[in-house]
Design a protein around this motif. Structure first.
Motif, PDB file in Angstrom:
ATOM      1  N   GLU A  88      -2.467 -25.842  -4.398  1.00 13.55           N
ATOM      2  CA  GLU A  88      -2.263 -25.155  -3.114  1.00 13.55           C
ATOM      3  C   GLU A  88      -2.344 -23.646  -3.288  1.00 13.55           C
ATOM      4  O   GLU A  88      -2.902 -22.943  -2.443  1.00 13.55           O
ATOM      5  N   LEU A  89      -1.818 -23.146  -4.398  1.00 16.17           N
ATOM      6  CA  LEU A  89      -1.871 -21.708  -4.665  1.00 16.17           C
ATOM      7  C   LEU A  89      -3.316 -21.228  -4.741  1.00 16.17           C
ATOM      8  O   LEU A  89      -3.692 -20.230  -4.113  1.00 16.17           O
ATOM      9  N   VAL A  90      -4.142 -21.936  -5.521  1.00 12.32           N
ATOM     10  CA  VAL A  90      -5.539 -21.523  -5.688  1.00 12.32           C
ATOM     11  C   VAL A  90      -6.295 -21.631  -4.369  1.00 12.32           C
ATOM     12  O   VAL A  90      -7.086 -20.742  -4.015  1.00 12.32           O
ATOM     13  N   GLU A  91      -6.058 -22.680  -3.624  1.00 14.23           N
ATOM     14  CA  GLU A  91      -6.711 -22.831  -2.325  1.00 14.23           C
ATOM     15  C   GLU A  91      -6.333 -21.672  -1.391  1.00 14.23           C
ATOM     16  O   GLU A  91      -7.178 -21.131  -0.672  1.00 14.23           O
ATOM     17  N   THR A  92      -5.081 -21.288  -1.418  1.00 18.63           N
ATOM     18  CA  THR A  92      -4.622 -20.176  -0.580  1.00 18.63           C
ATOM     19  C   THR A  92      -5.260 -18.866  -1.015  1.00 18.63           C
ATOM     20  O   THR A  92      -5.673 -18.053  -0.190  1.00 18.63           O
ATOM     21  N   LEU A  93      -5.339 -18.643  -2.320  1.00 16.47           N
ATOM     22  CA  LEU A  93      -5.987 -17.435  -2.839  1.00 16.47           C
ATOM     23  C   LEU A  93      -7.441 -17.354  -2.375  1.00 16.47           C
ATOM     24  O   LEU A  93      -7.940 -16.282  -2.025  1.00 16.47           O
ATOM     25  N   CYS A  94      -8.106 -18.477  -2.375  1.00 18.51           N
ATOM     26  CA  CYS A  94      -9.538 -18.493  -2.052  1.00 18.51           C
ATOM     27  C   CYS A  94      -9.812 -18.347  -0.556  1.00 18.51           C
ATOM     28  O   CYS A  94     -10.850 -17.785  -0.169  1.00 18.51           O
ATOM     29  N   ASN A  95      -8.923 -18.820   0.286  1.00 17.97           N
ATOM     30  CA  ASN A  95      -9.231 -18.926   1.711  1.00 17.97           C
ATOM     31  C   ASN A  95      -8.529 -17.909   2.601  1.00 17.97           C
ATOM     32  O   ASN A  95      -8.979 -17.669   3.725  1.00 17.97           O
ATOM     33  N   ASN A  96      -7.443 -17.347   2.158  1.00 17.47           N
ATOM     34  CA  ASN A  96      -6.694 -16.425   3.013  1.00 17.47           C
ATOM     35  C   ASN A  96      -7.199 -14.995   2.885  1.00 17.47           C
ATOM     36  O   ASN A  96      -7.712 -14.591   1.839  1.00 17.47           O
ATOM     37  N   GLN A  97      -7.021 -14.237   3.953  1.00 17.63           N
ATOM     38  CA  GLN A  97      -7.343 -12.817   3.912  1.00 17.63           C
ATOM     39  C   GLN A  97      -6.324 -12.096   3.031  1.00 17.63           C
ATOM     40  O   GLN A  97      -5.205 -12.554   2.844  1.00 17.63           O
ATOM     41  N   GLU A  98      -6.725 -10.942   2.516  1.00 20.07           N
ATOM     42  CA  GLU A  98      -5.843 -10.182   1.633  1.00 20.07           C
ATOM     43  C   GLU A  98      -4.664  -9.636   2.430  1.00 20.07           C
ATOM     44  O   GLU A  98      -4.819  -8.881   3.377  1.00 20.07           O
ATOM     45  N   GLU A  99      -3.477 -10.058   2.036  1.00 24.00           N
ATOM     46  CA  GLU A  99      -2.245  -9.548   2.628  1.00 24.00           C
ATOM     47  C   GLU A  99      -1.285  -9.227   1.501  1.00 24.00           C
ATOM     48  O   GLU A  99      -1.324  -9.851   0.440  1.00 24.00           O
ATOM     49  N   ASN A 100      -0.425  -8.251   1.727  1.00 24.62           N
ATOM     50  CA  ASN A 100       0.542  -7.933   0.691  1.00 24.62           C
ATOM     51  C   ASN A 100       1.785  -7.312   1.295  1.00 24.62           C
ATOM     52  O   ASN A 100       1.781  -6.843   2.432  1.00 24.62           O
ATOM     53  N   VAL A 101       2.856  -7.343   0.525  1.00 23.27           N
ATOM     54  CA  VAL A 101       4.106  -6.689   0.888  1.00 23.27           C
ATOM     55  C   VAL A 101       4.445  -5.741  -0.259  1.00 23.27           C
ATOM     56  O   VAL A 101       4.259  -6.081  -1.434  1.00 23.27           O
ATOM     57  N   SER A 102       4.913  -4.550   0.087  1.00 20.26           N
ATOM     58  CA  SER A 102       5.192  -3.524  -0.918  1.00 20.26           C
ATOM     59  C   SER A 102       6.693  -3.302  -1.064  1.00 20.26           C
ATOM     60  O   SER A 102       7.425  -3.292  -0.065  1.00 20.26           O
ATOM     61  N   TYR A 103       7.129  -3.113  -2.299  1.00 17.68           N
ATOM     62  CA  TYR A 103       8.537  -2.860  -2.592  1.00 17.68           C
ATOM     63  C   TYR A 103       8.690  -1.530  -3.326  1.00 17.68           C
ATOM     64  O   TYR A 103       7.833  -1.146  -4.134  1.00 17.68           O
ATOM     65  N   PRO A 104       9.800  -0.825  -3.086  1.00 17.33           N
ATOM     66  CA  PRO A 104      10.019   0.466  -3.763  1.00 17.33           C
ATOM     67  C   PRO A 104      10.262   0.287  -5.265  1.00 17.33           C
ATOM     68  O   PRO A 104      10.765  -0.741  -5.716  1.00 17.33           O
ATOM     69  N   LEU A 105       9.929   1.331  -6.005  1.00 13.22           N
ATOM     70  CA  LEU A 105      10.180   1.397  -7.443  1.00 13.22           C
ATOM     71  C   LEU A 105      11.092   2.585  -7.750  1.00 13.22           C
ATOM     72  O   LEU A 105      11.267   3.482  -6.919  1.00 13.22           O
ATOM     73  N   LEU A 106      11.634   2.579  -8.947  1.00 10.79           N
ATOM     74  CA  LEU A 106      12.503   3.658  -9.406  1.00 10.79           C
ATOM     75  C   LEU A 106      11.722   4.560 -10.354  1.00 10.79           C
ATOM     76  O   LEU A 106      11.142   4.092 -11.336  1.00 10.79           O
ATOM     77  N   ASP A 107      11.713   5.853 -10.048  1.00 11.61           N
ATOM     78  CA  ASP A 107      11.082   6.865 -10.899  1.00 11.61           C
ATOM     79  C   ASP A 107      12.143   7.403 -11.852  1.00 11.61           C
ATOM     80  O   ASP A 107      13.208   7.854 -11.418  1.00 11.61           O
ATOM     81  N   VAL A 108      11.874   7.352 -13.158  1.00 12.43           N
ATOM     82  CA  VAL A 108      12.850   7.736 -14.176  1.00 12.43           C
ATOM     83  C   VAL A 108      12.223   8.791 -15.089  1.00 12.43           C
ATOM     84  O   VAL A 108      11.138   8.579 -15.629  1.00 12.43           O
ATOM     85  N   VAL A 109      12.926   9.909 -15.275  1.00  8.78           N
ATOM     86  CA  VAL A 109      12.476  10.952 -16.201  1.00  8.78           C
ATOM     87  C   VAL A 109      13.630  11.287 -17.145  1.00  8.78           C
ATOM     88  O   VAL A 109      14.708  11.693 -16.698  1.00  8.78           O
ATOM     89  N   ILE A 110      13.415  11.107 -18.451  1.00  9.86           N
ATOM     90  CA  ILE A 110      14.407  11.469 -19.465  1.00  9.86           C
ATOM     91  C   ILE A 110      14.047  12.846 -20.014  1.00  9.86           C
ATOM     92  O   ILE A 110      12.920  13.071 -20.470  1.00  9.86           O
ATOM     93  N   ARG A 111      15.024  13.755 -19.976  1.00  3.63           N
ATOM     94  CA  ARG A 111      14.808  15.125 -20.424  1.00  3.63           C
ATOM     95  C   ARG A 111      15.670  15.420 -21.647  1.00  3.63           C
ATOM     96  O   ARG A 111      16.808  14.956 -21.739  1.00  3.63           O
ATOM     97  N   TYR A 112      15.119  16.221 -22.572  1.00  5.47           N
ATOM     98  CA  TYR A 112      15.768  16.471 -23.857  1.00  5.47           C
ATOM     99  C   TYR A 112      16.135  17.946 -24.017  1.00  5.47           C
ATOM    100  O   TYR A 112      15.554  18.822 -23.379  1.00  5.47           O
ATOM    101  N   ARG A 113      17.090  18.194 -24.929  1.00  4.43           N
ATOM    102  CA  ARG A 113      17.528  19.561 -25.199  1.00  4.43           C
ATOM    103  C   ARG A 113      16.655  20.277 -26.228  1.00  4.43           C
ATOM    104  O   ARG A 113      16.598  21.496 -26.248  1.00  4.43           O
ATOM    105  N   ASP A 114      16.013  19.519 -27.117  1.00  3.01           N
ATOM    106  CA  ASP A 114      15.358  20.122 -28.280  1.00  3.01           C
ATOM    107  C   ASP A 114      13.894  20.481 -28.039  1.00  3.01           C
ATOM    108  O   ASP A 114      13.152  20.739 -28.985  1.00  3.01           O
ATOM    109  N   GLY A 115      13.453  20.476 -26.779  1.00  2.00           N
ATOM    110  CA  GLY A 115      12.083  20.885 -26.493  1.00  2.00           C
ATOM    111  C   GLY A 115      11.067  19.769 -26.492  1.00  2.00           C
ATOM    112  O   GLY A 115       9.881  20.004 -26.221  1.00  2.00           O
ATOM    113  N   ARG A 116      11.501  18.549 -26.821  1.00  2.82           N
ATOM    114  CA  ARG A 116      10.577  17.418 -26.751  1.00  2.82           C
ATOM    115  C   ARG A 116      10.091  17.226 -25.319  1.00  2.82           C
ATOM    116  O   ARG A 116      10.791  17.553 -24.360  1.00  2.82           O
TER     117      ARG A 116
END
Length: 269
Positions: A88-116
């Motif tokens: 059923e999954l493959v049949e749905t992939l082949c026959n349905n129009q492209e639809e999607n739902v988007s979810y937020p992500l978390l942006d993470v930045v690690i900062r250092y003291r030693d100049g790295r």
């Protein structure tokens, strides 16, 4: 609809391996192409951990790929199909129009003291900060303003989809993934007449950001989903709602609150 380029990511549990082999044959027989390098669709087979691995494996192609999950065990929050529904999954992939739902992500930045150079990550579920050897002390900034001085075991910053994972187990709220926000939840904070934090989860909008500033000389471990960074001299960790999102193929995307009820409450009859 044009034939799709599909990548498969699966764990080594026998049930997942067998499902992956069967799915490959069904996809090829229906005219689609298995392409692990430049896919249109990434199908994970296993559980939520497998989907997390697939996300990080193709994180450099978020603008080009959609994800779809097949679970071979317990119901997961990122998996809409069962391993006995592959035809059923493959049949749905082949026959349905492209639809999607988007979810937020978390942006993470690690900062250092030693100049790295800063280290930059995206998280689908959450990021945590903990001290390795003692009570963690950290200054929590919202935008550029000091909000509180935290003392305790650590802090967790979660996406809405990650709000049902570790975040929930430490008392965080469950957020619907349509809400573009991140959530800060304290891990065993110290609250008494001397030390005081707000003591409640904080929901941070996409217009705001968090910075967790750490004291000099400490050694901390920062997790990003299932990965960890253990280092000294981390000056701060910066968090915001990421400009990028993850897209799921929404051919049969289960309602979020239905997932929550199924996972934590079960049948009410």
């Amino acid at each position: 609809m044009e034939n799709l380029k599909v990548a498969l990511v699966y764990n080594q549990v026998e049930q997942s391996v067998l499902a992956a082999e069967k799915l490959k044959k069904l996809l090829v027989a229906s005219g689609n192409v298995i392409d692990q390098e430049n896919p249109d669709i990434v199908i994970s087979i296993g559980g939520d951990g497998t989907l997390l691995s697939a996300f990080h494996l193709y994180i450099h192609r978020l603008d080009h790929v959609r994800f779809l999950g097949v679970h071979t065990g317990h119901l997961g929050f990122y998996t809409d199909w069962r391993d006995y529904e592959l035809e059923e999954l493959v049949e749905t992939l082949c026959n349905n129009q492209e639809e999607n739902v988007s979810y937020p992500l978390l942006d993470v930045v690690i900062r250092y003291r030693d100049g790295r150079a800063d280290k930059h990550f995206f998280a689908l579920n959450e990021s945590t900060i903990k001290s390795l050897h003692r009570t963690m002390v950290a200054d929590v900034y919202i935008k550029e303003e000091l909000f509180e001085r935290f003392r305790g075991d650590g802090v967790s910053i979660a996406t809405p989809t990650g709000s049902t994972a570790y975040n929930k187990s430490i008392g965080g709220a469950v957020l619907h993934p349509s809400i573009e926000a991140i959530q800060l939840t304290e891990i065993a904070s110290l609250n008494n007449r001397v030390f005081r934090t707000v003591g409640s989860p904080l929901v941070i909008s996409k217009e705001d950001w968090l910075e967790i500033r750490l004291p000099q000389g400490g050694e901390h471990i920062v997790t990003v989903d299932q990965f960890s960074v253990q280092q000294a001299d981390i000056a701060s960790v910066y968090y915001r709602v990421a400009p990028d999102k993850i897209r799921f193929a929404s051919y049969r995307h289960m309602d979020f609150w239905h997932r929550v009820r199924e996972a934590f409450i079960g049948d009410l009859k």
